[in-house]
Design an enzyme around this catalytic site. Structure first.
Site, PDB file in Angstrom:
ATOM      1  CG  HIS A  22      -1.706  -1.204   1.451  1.00  0.00           C
ATOM      2  ND1 HIS A  22      -1.557  -2.013   2.540  1.00  0.00           N
ATOM      3  CD2 HIS A  22      -2.658  -1.782   0.679  1.00  0.00           C
ATOM      4  CE1 HIS A  22      -2.379  -3.047   2.453  1.00  0.00           C
ATOM      5  NE2 HIS A  22      -3.058  -2.933   1.325  1.00  0.00           N
ATOM      6  CB  CYS A 130     -11.345 -11.773  -5.492  1.00  0.00           C
ATOM      7  SG  CYS A 130      -9.831 -12.696  -5.639  1.00  0.00           S
ATOM      8  CB  CYS A 144      -9.686 -17.957  -5.390  1.00  0.00           C
ATOM      9  SG  CYS A 144      -8.903 -16.364  -5.643  1.00  0.00           S
TER      10      CYS A 144
END
Ligand code: MSP
Length: 635
Positions: A22, A130, A144
């Site tokens: 981030h 997700c 996934c």
């Protein structure tokens, strides 16, 4: 519109605390925003948090609090982190903000009225991580592909967005606008998604299952799908529809994301905009992933890197520099603390830090407390000036291509040229003879002006260090220190009051006992070879070589073809392709065995061999603590 700039980061989920992934995206956005401000662009920079959906509800449940309390807590962590990293965002959007909720409902209503939303049955595999449905063929071994978890099978009635209707339009738009999604590999990836028929997008969740979301304006029993909600933050941030910022900034909107969320941004979002009668954004800029010591960062592996830990340990500017210098925009990168320390010691402490302290020490010693005025210019000074001008143009080009690591390489080349100017001009020798006073004044002025230029160029990356350099140069009004001031040589005023400063980047001492255990058991050192005489050793001609270009040898994972400068240019082939990308090696000074018999590796001629050694993380090149002279002998 050419002098406006709008950059966004993804709005981060509030299900976990911020980590370097981030921080990286947000720092890149900040570097771009600061750069554009320095170039006189009217700039807007938005970030925020994504707070609705199953994922947040699950995290809140685990923490034993309500989703709102949980979202408040983690959103506040992001909000508090950004000033600590010198992030200059203009707004922080939360998807729970009433203004955002209203914008989402308004857009849903508009798309509904346009006939692009219908009610239907859905059956499929849902990955909560997700927050999206997967087609069976997209799953890998029933799991996934991102989270490696088995998705839930869900069957329910829901609202759908007629995304399929915009497939052809989107393919055309991407094809006609080469910069719409960049770098190219991600544009190709988006076009590859679009080779299959585009399915309509399920955009609601029944309240019987999930209430934490924005209620649909046309059916109270449903909340909005979290991605349909979240993407809209990019127009909420600039006051869509009526705010004055919207018409100014939307036409130049640039989104910054990592490759994990290419599909929602490259496919859902443009089609949503089209259906809502809003022009598409200008471009989507996609970067790669930070891994840690070669593996994916994850809570379960316990290798999550927290930005504040690094900032506290090594300082903010080194942290920003390292992230920007070590990742090639678009490709993945592996974080290692050792590589970080190496950058601090070589690029920051040695190259830049020493240049500043040497220059200031000499200027204060030989010229007193005021910057001397230049007194006559000779060829070698003009060369320095021309290199400065070339560096500015190069940095601008690199920014336009998002090649931020290359922008830094260009600045460091100039730093090294300036260091070389000191070594070659030898001001300390000139100072011994009063007859050289004018020449000495010019040289000192040139060095101080070079520092000013370097400080402007590093401002977007390391604003704190740039401010310290301005302060030492006696520049009180840093506002004037922008890209326009780099157009001509001579921006530093003669007479400017010079000040001694603390070293900019203290060296980091690497304590051996602090080093991480090697991933593989350490091998016993190989036995020492039989003795040779000095004369025999001296037959090997080892030289400092500067890497000018690098590319992969086709069909080989390991081999890189390099052009290096030693006594002229020559080509060598090196087996370091798994450990260094071509971009990482260009610009480096390395050690080459220059008189090794030429050989051919996979059909490519190699005239020399570079020196490297094994570490627990792969090969590392042998290098230097101080900037070496290209071509110099290794003794
Ligand atoms: N909430 C969505 C985004 C909605 S935007 C309308 C989301 N949030 S997230 O918290 O998972 O953030 C994903 C983004 O964080 C990535 O696209 C990237 O910007 C950044 N990164 C998260 N992990 C990363 C790495 N390991 N490396 C680099 N960046 C990464 O998805």
């Amino acid at each position: 519109m050419d002098n406006t700039f709008y950059i966004t980061t993804p709005i981060y989920y509030v299900n976990a605390s911020p980590h370097i992934g981030h921080a990286y995206t947000t720092i890149v956005a900040d570097v771009l925003a600061r750069y554009h401000r320095l170039r006189g662009f009217r700039t807007f920079f938005s970030t925020g948090t994504d707070e609705h959906g199953d994922k947040i509800v699950e995290a809140a449940q685990r923490a034993g609090v309500t989703p709102q309390e949980y979202a408040d807590r983690i959103s506040a962590q992001f909000r508090a982190l950004w000033p600590e990293l010198a992030i200059t965002n203009d707004i922080f959007v939360r998807t729970t903000d009433p203004s955002h909720v209203e914008t989402v409902r308004r857009i849903l209503q508009k798309v509904h009225e346009g006939g692009d939303i219908y009610f239907g049955q859905y059956e499929g595999f849902y990955c909560v991580g997700c927050e999206r449905f997967y087609m069976e063929k997209e799953l890998v071994g029933g799991k996934c592909p991102q989270h490696e978890t088995v998705p839930e099978h869900r069957k329910e009635s829901n609202y759908f967005f007629r995304m399929s209707r915009y497939q052809e339009w989107l393919v055309r738009h991407i094809t006609e606008h080469p910069d719409f999604i960049r770098p190219e590999r991600y544009r190709n990836e988006a076009l590859a998604f679009l080779r299959d028929p585009l399915e309509d997008l399920c955009i609601s969740r029944p309240k019987s299952r999930l209430t934490w979301g924005i209620t649909l304006p046309f059916d109270d029993n449903y909340v909005t799908y979290v991605w349909f909600d979240a993407l809209i933050n990019y127009v909420t941030a600039i006051g869509y529809p009526g705010g004055e910022n919207f018409p100014v900034f939307w036409p130049v909107a640039g989104h910054l994301i990592a490759k994990d969320i290419l599909k929602p941004h490259g496919i859902y979002w443009p089609t949503m905009l089209k259906a809502a009668g809003i022009e598409p954004y200008r471009n989507l800029n996609v970067h790669g992933y930070w891994n840690v010591d070669q593996s994916k960062m994850s809570k379960s592996l316990g290798n999550v890197i927290r930005p504040l830990d690094l900032k506290d340990k090594y300082g903010l500017d080194p942290f920003r520099y390292f992230l920007l210098r070590d990742m090639v925009f678009g490709l993945d990168s592996s974080f290692s603390e050792e590589a970080f320390i190496q950058r601090i010691n070589s690029d920051l402490a040695n190259d830049l830090g020493n240049l500043v302290s040497r220059t200031m020490t000499m200027a204060l010693k030989y010229a007193g407390n005021a910057a001397p005025g230049p007194a006559g210019t000779v060829e070698e000074d003009r060369l320095l000036q021309q290199t400065a001008a070339k560096t500015v143009t190069e940095v601008e080009t690199c920014f336009s291509e998002l090649a931020l690591h290359k922008a830094l390489i260009a600045v460091w080349d100039f730093i090294n040229v300036t260091n070389k100017y000191i070594v070659e001009r030898e001001p300390w020798v000139l100072a011994k003879d009063p007859g050289n006073r004018d020449r000495l004044k010019t040289i000192l002025y040139n060095l101080l002006e070079a520092l000013r230029i370097i400080a402007v160029l590093i401002t977007p990356f390391m604003p704190g260090s740039a401010a310290k350099i301005f302060d030492q140069l006696g520049i009180a009004d840093a506002d004037g220190q922008n890209f326009a001031s780099l157009q001509t040589w001579g921006g530093l005023k003669a007479g400017s009051g010079l000040k001694r400063g603390e070293p900019l980047f203290p060296r980091v001492e690497v304590r051996v006992e602090a080093a991480k255990p090697a991933a593989t058991p350490t091998e016993a050192p190989a036995p020492i070879k039989p003795e040779i005489s000095y004369e025999e050793f001296d037959k090997a001609d080892l030289r400092v070589a500067k890497v000018l270009t690098a590319e992969r040898v086709p069909k080989s994972k390991k081999l890189l073809k390099l052009t290096v400068e030693i006594d002229g240019e020559r080509q060598i082939v090196a087996g370091i392709g798994e450990d260094y990308s071509p971009d990482q090696i260009v610009g480096k000074s390395i050690i080459v065995v220059a008189n090794l018999k030429p050989a051919r590796l996979m059909g490519v001629e190699s005239r020399g061999m570079l020196l490297a050694t094994d570490t627990s993380e792969g090969l590392t090149l042998l290098g230097f603590d101080r900037p070496p002279r290209t071509g110099a002998k290794i003794r």
